[in-house]
Design a protein around this motif. Structure first.
Motif, PDB file in Angstrom:
ATOM      1  N   LEU A 120       0.830  -1.209   0.000  1.00  0.00           N
ATOM      2  CA  LEU A 120       0.000   0.000   0.000  1.00  0.00           C
ATOM      3  C   LEU A 120       0.864   1.259   0.000  1.00  0.00           C
ATOM      4  O   LEU A 120       0.572   2.225  -0.711  1.00  0.00           O
ATOM      5  CB  LEU A 120      -0.929   0.017   1.223  1.00  0.00           C
ATOM      6  CG  LEU A 120      -2.175  -0.838   1.152  1.00  0.00           C
ATOM      7  CD1 LEU A 120      -2.906  -0.822   2.487  1.00  0.00           C
ATOM      8  CD2 LEU A 120      -3.096  -0.345   0.052  1.00  0.00           C
ATOM      9  N   GLN A 139       2.503   1.868  -3.463  1.00  0.00           N
ATOM     10  CA  GLN A 139       1.618   2.430  -4.481  1.00  0.00           C
ATOM     11  C   GLN A 139       1.717   3.944  -4.535  1.00  0.00           C
ATOM     12  O   GLN A 139       1.616   4.539  -5.591  1.00  0.00           O
ATOM     13  CB  GLN A 139       0.171   2.041  -4.212  1.00  0.00           C
ATOM     14  CG  GLN A 139      -0.168   0.619  -4.560  1.00  0.00           C
ATOM     15  CD  GLN A 139      -1.630   0.317  -4.281  1.00  0.00           C
ATOM     16  OE1 GLN A 139      -2.243   0.916  -3.400  1.00  0.00           O
ATOM     17  NE2 GLN A 139      -2.187  -0.614  -5.038  1.00  0.00           N
ATOM     18  N   VAL A 140       1.933   4.559  -3.395  1.00  0.00           N
ATOM     19  CA  VAL A 140       2.008   6.014  -3.338  1.00  0.00           C
ATOM     20  C   VAL A 140       3.435   6.512  -3.553  1.00  0.00           C
ATOM     21  O   VAL A 140       3.668   7.450  -4.299  1.00  0.00           O
ATOM     22  CB  VAL A 140       1.454   6.527  -1.985  1.00  0.00           C
ATOM     23  CG1 VAL A 140       1.588   8.029  -1.879  1.00  0.00           C
ATOM     24  CG2 VAL A 140       0.009   6.109  -1.828  1.00  0.00           C
ATOM     25  N   MET A 160      -1.757   9.797   1.056  1.00  0.00           N
ATOM     26  CA  MET A 160      -2.642   8.644   0.879  1.00  0.00           C
ATOM     27  C   MET A 160      -4.089   9.028   1.169  1.00  0.00           C
ATOM     28  O   MET A 160      -4.352   9.933   1.966  1.00  0.00           O
ATOM     29  CB  MET A 160      -2.227   7.504   1.812  1.00  0.00           C
ATOM     30  CG  MET A 160      -0.850   6.953   1.550  1.00  0.00           C
ATOM     31  SD  MET A 160      -0.357   5.719   2.760  1.00  0.00           S
ATOM     32  CE  MET A 160      -1.240   4.295   2.149  1.00  0.00           C
ATOM     33  N   SER A 161      -5.016   8.315   0.545  1.00  0.00           N
ATOM     34  CA  SER A 161      -6.421   8.522   0.875  1.00  0.00           C
ATOM     35  C   SER A 161      -6.649   7.998   2.294  1.00  0.00           C
ATOM     36  O   SER A 161      -5.928   7.106   2.751  1.00  0.00           O
ATOM     37  CB  SER A 161      -7.312   7.778  -0.120  1.00  0.00           C
ATOM     38  OG  SER A 161      -7.196   6.386   0.058  1.00  0.00           O
ATOM     39  N   HIS A 211      -6.958   4.113   2.462  1.00  0.00           N
ATOM     40  CA  HIS A 211      -5.696   3.398   2.291  1.00  0.00           C
ATOM     41  C   HIS A 211      -4.780   3.585   3.501  1.00  0.00           C
ATOM     42  O   HIS A 211      -4.107   2.652   3.929  1.00  0.00           O
ATOM     43  CB  HIS A 211      -4.972   3.851   1.018  1.00  0.00           C
ATOM     44  CG  HIS A 211      -5.491   3.198  -0.211  1.00  0.00           C
ATOM     45  ND1 HIS A 211      -6.183   3.884  -1.174  1.00  0.00           N
ATOM     46  CD2 HIS A 211      -5.445   1.906  -0.619  1.00  0.00           C
ATOM     47  CE1 HIS A 211      -6.532   3.055  -2.134  1.00  0.00           C
ATOM     48  NE2 HIS A 211      -6.101   1.839  -1.821  1.00  0.00           N
ATOM     49  N   ARG A 212      -4.750   4.796   4.031  1.00  0.00           N
ATOM     50  CA  ARG A 212      -3.911   5.077   5.196  1.00  0.00           C
ATOM     51  C   ARG A 212      -4.370   4.254   6.397  1.00  0.00           C
ATOM     52  O   ARG A 212      -3.553   3.632   7.084  1.00  0.00           O
ATOM     53  CB  ARG A 212      -3.941   6.567   5.520  1.00  0.00           C
ATOM     54  CG  ARG A 212      -3.019   6.966   6.653  1.00  0.00           C
ATOM     55  CD  ARG A 212      -3.052   8.451   6.962  1.00  0.00           C
ATOM     56  NE  ARG A 212      -4.405   8.885   7.272  1.00  0.00           N
ATOM     57  CZ  ARG A 212      -5.064   9.836   6.601  1.00  0.00           C
ATOM     58  NH1 ARG A 212      -4.514  10.449   5.599  1.00  0.00           N
ATOM     59  NH2 ARG A 212      -6.295  10.165   6.952  1.00  0.00           N
ATOM     60  N   THR A 243      -6.177   1.464   6.336  1.00  0.00           N
ATOM     61  CA  THR A 243      -5.947   0.052   6.045  1.00  0.00           C
ATOM     62  C   THR A 243      -4.482  -0.311   6.263  1.00  0.00           C
ATOM     63  O   THR A 243      -4.171  -1.343   6.864  1.00  0.00           O
ATOM     64  CB  THR A 243      -6.362  -0.277   4.597  1.00  0.00           C
ATOM     65  OG1 THR A 243      -7.742   0.056   4.434  1.00  0.00           O
ATOM     66  CG2 THR A 243      -6.141  -1.745   4.283  1.00  0.00           C
ATOM     67  N   GLY A 244      -3.583   0.559   5.780  1.00  0.00           N
ATOM     68  CA  GLY A 244      -2.151   0.327   5.988  1.00  0.00           C
ATOM     69  C   GLY A 244      -1.804   0.280   7.467  1.00  0.00           C
ATOM     70  O   GLY A 244      -1.059  -0.600   7.912  1.00  0.00           O
TER      71      GLY A 244
END
Length: 154
Positions: free
Chosen positions: A73, A76-77, A93-94, A97-98, A100-101
């Protein structure tokens, strides 16, 4: 044989602390988990030792899977595998996503750190491991989980 695995565990643990990129960190993390499994299972003649070794092996690979997904994740950024590229990446990050990470890293590193309720391997593996291995696991290996979480989150 115990000495060889013990030294390999010390080397892998040291590499985990000095890794400057995600790949070296993950390779050292996995070697650390595998050598610790071999040491926990060293007295494999006893059924409780085999059971503890399998539980440690499974939990170590669940934590590694969560950590790998968390790093993917972040990659990806950032597009880079160095830890330096991960500074302030959370702002890019959105929120989904943040979060979830963070949860993946908390779960992955929390298993290794023995954070309640993720500590199910800890009371099973420590009593069956040789005393010097149990001491190293208590004194250093558990702290690698805290270190990993700190390194990724801050």
């Amino acid at each position: 044989m115990l000495g060889a695995f013990f030294n390999a565990l010390l080397l892998a643990t040291s590499l985990t602390f000095v890794a400057d990129n995600v790949w070296l960190f993950l390779i050292a993390w996995e070697i650390m988990a595998l050598t610790a499994y071999c040491l926990v299972s060293f007295r494999h003649e006893k059924p409780e030792t085999r059971k503890a070794g399998v539980l440690y092996f499974i939990m170590s690979h669940i934590d590694a899977g969560c950590i790998i997904l968390g790093f993917l994740l972040l990659f990806q950024v950032s597009g880079d595998y160095s830890f330096a590229s991960l500074h302030d990446i959370g702002a890019k990050m959105s929120p989904g996503h943040r979060d979830t990470g963070f949860m993946l890293f908390l779960l992955g590193f929390g298993i290794k750190a023995g954070i309640v309720p993720l500590h199910i391997w800890l009371p099973v593996a420590h009593p069956v491991a040789p005393s010097n291995v149990s001491a190293l696991m208590s004194g250093v290996l558990i702290k690698t989980g805290i270190y990993g979480l700190t390194r990724v989150c801050f």
